[in-house]
Design an enzyme around this catalytic site. Structure first.
Site, PDB file in Angstrom:
ATOM      1  N   ASN A 173      13.209  56.628 -13.376  1.00  0.00           N
ATOM      2  CA  ASN A 173      12.796  55.242 -13.453  1.00  0.00           C
ATOM      3  C   ASN A 173      12.145  55.017 -14.739  1.00  0.00           C
ATOM      4  OD1 ASN A 173      12.051  52.542 -13.348  1.00  0.00           O
ATOM      5  ND2 ASN A 173      10.670  52.901 -11.320  1.00  0.00           N
ATOM      6  N   LYS A 202      10.832  52.441 -16.205  1.00  0.00           N
ATOM      7  CA  LYS A 202      10.041  51.372 -16.293  1.00  0.00           C
ATOM      8  C   LYS A 202      10.172  50.637 -17.613  1.00  0.00           C
ATOM      9  CE  LYS A 202       7.244  53.412 -12.903  1.00  0.00           C
ATOM     10  NZ  LYS A 202       5.937  53.475 -11.921  1.00  0.00           N
ATOM     11  N   HIS A 248      11.039  47.783  -5.971  1.00  0.00           N
ATOM     12  CA  HIS A 248       9.814  48.765  -6.466  1.00  0.00           C
ATOM     13  C   HIS A 248       8.458  48.106  -6.214  1.00  0.00           C
ATOM     14  CE1 HIS A 248       7.391  51.020  -9.093  1.00  0.00           C
ATOM     15  NE2 HIS A 248       8.263  51.900  -9.029  1.00  0.00           N
ATOM     16  N   GLU A 295       6.038  47.973  -7.856  1.00  0.00           N
ATOM     17  CA  GLU A 295       5.351  47.177  -9.039  1.00  0.00           C
ATOM     18  C   GLU A 295       6.177  45.742  -8.832  1.00  0.00           C
ATOM     19  OE1 GLU A 295       6.366  49.930 -11.882  1.00  0.00           O
ATOM     20  OE2 GLU A 295       4.738  51.393 -11.171  1.00  0.00           O
ATOM     21  N   GLU A 347       7.932  55.533  -1.663  1.00  0.00           N
ATOM     22  CA  GLU A 347       6.940  55.625  -2.612  1.00  0.00           C
ATOM     23  C   GLU A 347       5.505  55.150  -2.281  1.00  0.00           C
ATOM     24  OE1 GLU A 347       8.972  55.859  -6.706  1.00  0.00           O
ATOM     25  OE2 GLU A 347       8.846  53.701  -6.194  1.00  0.00           O
ATOM     26  N   GLY A 366       2.149  57.064 -10.528  1.00  0.00           N
ATOM     27  CA  GLY A 366       1.178  56.912 -11.917  1.00  0.00           C
ATOM     28  C   GLY A 366      -0.197  57.529 -11.724  1.00  0.00           C
ATOM     29  N   SER A 399       4.480  60.238  -8.740  1.00  0.00           N
ATOM     30  CA  SER A 399       4.072  61.437  -9.288  1.00  0.00           C
ATOM     31  C   SER A 399       4.917  62.898  -9.083  1.00  0.00           C
ATOM     32  CB  SER A 399       2.508  61.882  -9.135  1.00  0.00           C
ATOM     33  OG  SER A 399       1.946  60.652  -9.480  1.00  0.00           O
TER      34      SER A 399
HETATM   35  P1  PGA Z   1       5.628  57.839 -11.209  1.00  0.00           P
HETATM   36  O1  PGA Z   1       6.502  56.786 -10.955  1.00  0.00           O
HETATM   37  O2  PGA Z   1       6.665  59.073 -11.167  1.00  0.00           O
HETATM   38  O3  PGA Z   1       5.230  57.860 -12.769  1.00  0.00           O
HETATM   39  O4  PGA Z   1       4.446  58.091 -10.120  1.00  0.00           O
HETATM   40  C1  PGA Z   1       7.482  56.805  -9.822  1.00  0.00           C
HETATM   41  C2  PGA Z   1       7.664  55.223  -9.575  1.00  0.00           C
HETATM   42  O5  PGA Z   1       7.182  54.234  -9.742  1.00  0.00           O
HETATM   43  O6  PGA Z   1       9.305  55.073  -9.306  1.00  0.00           O
END
Ligand code: PGA
Length: 254
Positions: free
Chosen positions: A9, A11, A97, A99, A169, A175, A215
């Protein structure tokens, strides 16, 4: 064995040149035989067409969008429809997601509409769920995640459910560098599978790939992916570094 999936992903990162160099770099580092399952790159909209062309002849690689509209077409300025995505060869779409839920106020109902549109267009939705920190601290994560799944997916038939991918997640791990332990990941994945069994039966529950996200990196992918109910990962930060993501792909169960 359920399909094992490493999904990147990206982003809202990378300019066109860097995006294309990252994708070609990863493809040249991963040999055909190393891809045990499927590798999906969820790239920003402007890069989808090039990305589809780049992976076209490579077995095991697909391109996904990070979002789609909950409307089929029409006067929705700035939105991108599943029909458009399908028409350029996109095969997957991340839906819900955290976000998008948080910053763009996407509701469970909207996500249900997106899942339906994806399925009708033959795109595989990667449906995201996961609890925020305060819910985990109250140990209420199971109820929270069950409600997310039931509110957006309960109307699906068994055949439809089998065509989706779920990504768990935990928001506190996205993140942040703070990963769920393998016990926490396995527990939640087994719980999600039990919710699927209760609602759609064991055959559907066993067919759905459940990815872990939050992460994931080269250093923890082997451990996480070895959990019996973890069928791969949805990877943000570490998918932007070719060497990291190649190792994550190689950590998929064979
Ligand atoms: P990350 O993000 O691996 O940077 O924690 C995962 C995601 O949001 O899909």
């Amino acid at each position: 064995m359920r399909q094992q999936i490493a999904a990147a992903n990206w982003k809202m990162n990378l300019t066109a040149g860097k995006a294309s160099a990252l994708l070609t770099g990863i493809l040249s580092d991963v040999k055909e035989v190393q891809v045990a399952g499927r590798v999906v790159f969820a790239v920003p909209f402007p890069y989808l067409t090039n990305a589809v062309a780049t992976v076209q002849c490579r077995e095991g690689f697909s391109i996904g969008a990070q979002n789609c509209s909950n409307k089929p077409s029409g006067a929705y300025t700035g939105e991108v429809s599943v029909e458009m995505l399908d028409s350029i060869g996109v095969q997957y779409c991340v839906v819900g997601h955290s976000e998008r839920r948080e910053y763009f106020a996407e509701s469970n109902q909207m996500l249900a509409e997106k899942v339906d549109l994806c399925l009708a267009q033959n795109l595989t939705p990667i449906f995201c769920c996961g609890e925020p920190l305060e819910i985990r601290e109250k140990e209420n994560q199971n109820n929270y995640v069950r409600a997310q799944i039931e509110d957006s997916l309960n109307h699906l038939s068994e055949t439809e459910l089998k065509r989706i991918v779920i990504a768990y997640e935990p928001i506190w791990a996205i993140g942040t560098g703070r990963t769920a332990t393998t016990e926490q990941a396995q527990q939640m994945h087994a719980f999600i599978r039990s919710v699927l069994t209760t609602n759609w039966g064991a055959s559907a529950a066993n067919a759905v790939s459940i990815l872990y996200g939050g992460s994931v990196k080269a250093a923890n992918a082997n451990e996480l992916f070895a959990c019996p109910d973890v069928d791969g990962g949805l990877v943000g930060g570490a998918s932007l570094v070719a060497a990291e993501f190649v190792q994550i792909i190689n950590a998929l169960k064979h």
